[in-house]
Design an enzyme around this catalytic site. Structure first.
Site, short mmCIF file in Angstrom:
data_model
loop_
_atom_site.label_atom_id
_atom_site.label_comp_id
_atom_site.label_asym_id
_atom_site.label_seq_id
_atom_site.Cartn_x
_atom_site.Cartn_y
_atom_site.Cartn_z
CB THR A 1 -3.93 5.73 -2.78
OG1 THR A 1 -3.01 7.11 -3.26
CG2 THR A 1 -3.19 4.63 -2.75
CG ASN B 1 -0.24 13.07 -11.69
OD1 ASN B 1 -0.54 12.39 -12.41
ND2 ASN B 1 0.92 12.46 -10.68
CD GLN C 1 -3.44 16.66 -9.38
OE1 GLN C 1 -3.71 17.81 -9.39
NE2 GLN C 1 -2.65 16.04 -8.47
CB SER D 1 -8.09 13.03 -3.57
OG SER D 1 -7.36 13.06 -2.71
N GLY D 2 -9.89 14.57 -1.34
CA GLY D 2 -10.19 15.61 -0.76
C GLY D 2 -9.03 16.77 -0.39
CG HIS D 3 -4.76 15.58 -0.18
ND1 HIS D 3 -3.45 15.93 -0.19
CD2 HIS D 3 -4.94 14.10 -0.53
CE1 HIS D 3 -2.93 14.80 -1.10
NE2 HIS D 3 -3.77 13.95 -1.29
CB THR E 1 -15.95 3.04 12.50
OG1 THR E 1 -16.09 1.87 13.37
CG2 THR E 1 -16.65 4.14 13.10
CB CYS F 1 3.12 9.94 -5.81
SG CYS F 1 1.79 10.56 -5.07
C1 LIG Z 1 -3.79 11.83 -10.51
C2 LIG Z 1 -3.62 11.41 -9.18
N1 LIG Z 1 -4.41 10.29 -8.73
C3 LIG Z 1 -4.38 9.87 -7.41
C4 LIG Z 1 -3.38 10.46 -6.60
C5 LIG Z 1 -3.55 10.01 -5.23
O1 LIG Z 1 -4.23 10.66 -4.20
P1 LIG Z 1 -4.25 10.63 -2.81
O2 LIG Z 1 -3.04 11.40 -2.35
O3 LIG Z 1 -5.34 11.18 -2.19
O4 LIG Z 1 -4.11 9.27 -2.32
C6 LIG Z 1 -3.00 11.86 -6.72
C7 LIG Z 1 -2.11 12.38 -5.86
O5 LIG Z 1 -1.08 13.03 -6.08
C8 LIG Z 1 -3.10 12.26 -8.19
O6 LIG Z 1 -2.34 13.42 -8.44
#
Ligand SMILES: Cc1ncc(COP(=O)(O)O)c(C=O)c1O
Length: 379
Positions: free
Chosen positions: A70, A149, A178, A198-200, A236, A322
């Protein structure tokens, strides 16, 4: 437990957790501090940046660490818009982007930018002809995701990069959240100026990520302050987060090398199960990324199926995490023209390299049981 919601988030690798803990304990100095604890942290952060850049095959200074997808998307989109608005105020994106792209664009519309949201075909794909036709003298940014996604569609970002190269005045951003580790993407020389990871989503930690910013690309920063991260992200630095992110990226890249065929075979097995069932529509196109399978079961509320499966220890989702708290239909499936019924009854199974064929087989068995039970209740 069988976890098949890996596009929502992934379980962190043990090694990622260990590296986060080790770095947090031993390198807690502020990288900006001049004493040795600070310089040690600074050195470790630089090393993480170097390793990330090597994994992406880009220059070290082109990587900034962020808190995730995000933030990366907002930094790229608002950053380009605000820095280059004197050149033009037009942005091109698509109707099937993640909310962190769509809502960033909507926010910019409120302050005078105009945005073209490109339509998609049944498989969720934008058309290159539409994209080229949408470019005007005012266009400063194209933002198109790599892998969708919800349904896994792979957008033709390489082709878009070639088009972007012909328009040196506009920037091209790719949301690769993704795609990373599942569908390879070359950055240098590609026409891509900005790329979000994105890491997670790759077995790293929540609150970690990075943004590739091609050398010479100027952004208006979202966060002002101590000018960390090449001035683009004050605050930081999360050294332990950066180190653990790189670990997750490396391990996921290695899993790709050894496990891409395995992932495809899991997907194929799931698809062939779904194809044999009556009253199920597969929404994921054949050419999609190997880890996302989206399908609709008209007549059944997806939340009910999800809860019933969860009671049996199997975790999948409706649409994307989301937007799945909203009870309405999937905006992505509506954009694909698949109709309200399919858009209201969609389920998403998302895989990772660690999933096993037996887990898919058990999912199929439990899914059949759930549908039978629910059909009985509904009479
Ligand atoms: C295609 C895509 N972009 C952005 C994001 C947002 O990533 P984050 O959860 O790391 O903010 C997601 C999360 O589902 C995603 O699937």
């Amino acid at each position: 437990m069988i976890y098949l919601d890996n596009s929502a988030t992934t379980k962190p690798y043990d090694a990622v957790l260990q590296s986060f803990q080790k770095v947090s304990e031993s390198y807690y100095g502020n990288p900006s501090s001049v004493h040795s604890l600070g310089t040690d942290s600074e050195r470790l952060l630089s090393k993480a940046r170097q390793q990330a850049s090597r994994l992406l095959d880009v220059r070290t200074e082109e990587v900034i660490f962020t808190s995730g997808g995000t933030e990366g998307n907002n930094t790229a989109i608002k950053g380009i818009a605000l820095a280059h608005q004197n050149r033009g105020k037009h942005i091109i994106t698509s109707q099937v982007e993640h909310p962190s792209v769509i809502e960033a664009c909507r926010a910019l519309e409120k302050i005078g930018f105009s945005v073209t949201y490109l339509p998609v075909d049944e498989s969720g794909m934008i058309s290159i002809e539409h994209l080229e036709a949408a470019i005007t003298k005012e266009t400063i940014l194209i933002s198109i995701m790599h892998v969708n996604n919800e349904i896994g569609t792979i957008q033709p970002v390489e082709k878009i990069g070639e088009i972007a190269k012909k328009h040196p005045k506009l920037f091209f951003h790719v949301d690769h959240v993704q795609g990373y580790g599942k569908v390879p993407l070359k950055l240098s020389g590609s026409g891509i100026d900005l790329c979000t990871i994105s890491g997670h989503k790759v077995h790293g930690l929540k609150g970690t990520g990075l943004l590739y910013i091609k050398e010479g690309t100027h952004l208006f920063p979202l966060l002002h302050g101590g000018e960390q991260e090449m001035v683009y992200r004050s605050g930081t630095e999360n050294v332990a987060g950066a180190v653990s992110l790189v670990k997750a990226m490396r391990m996921t890249t290695e899993s790709y090398a050894t496990g891409k065929d395995h992932l495809k075979s899991l997907r194929n097995s799931m698809i062939s199960f779904l194809q044999k069932k009556e009253n199920i529509y597969i929404n994921t196109p054949e050419t999609a990324a190997p880890h996302i399978i989206n399908f609709s079961v008209p007549g059944f509320k997806p939340e009910v199926i999800i809860h019933a499966l969860a009671e049996k220890g199997i975790f999948i989702s409706t649409k994307s995490a989301c937007s799945s708290k909203k009870p309405d239909e999937s905006a992505i499936l509506i954009a694909c023209g698949l109709g309200k019924e399919r858009a209201e009854s969609a389920l998403r199974v998302s895989l990772t390299y660690q999933n096993k064929l037996e887990e898919i087989q058990l999912f199929c068995t439990r899914f059949n049981e759930v549908i039978d039970q629910l059909s009985e209740v509904m009479g």
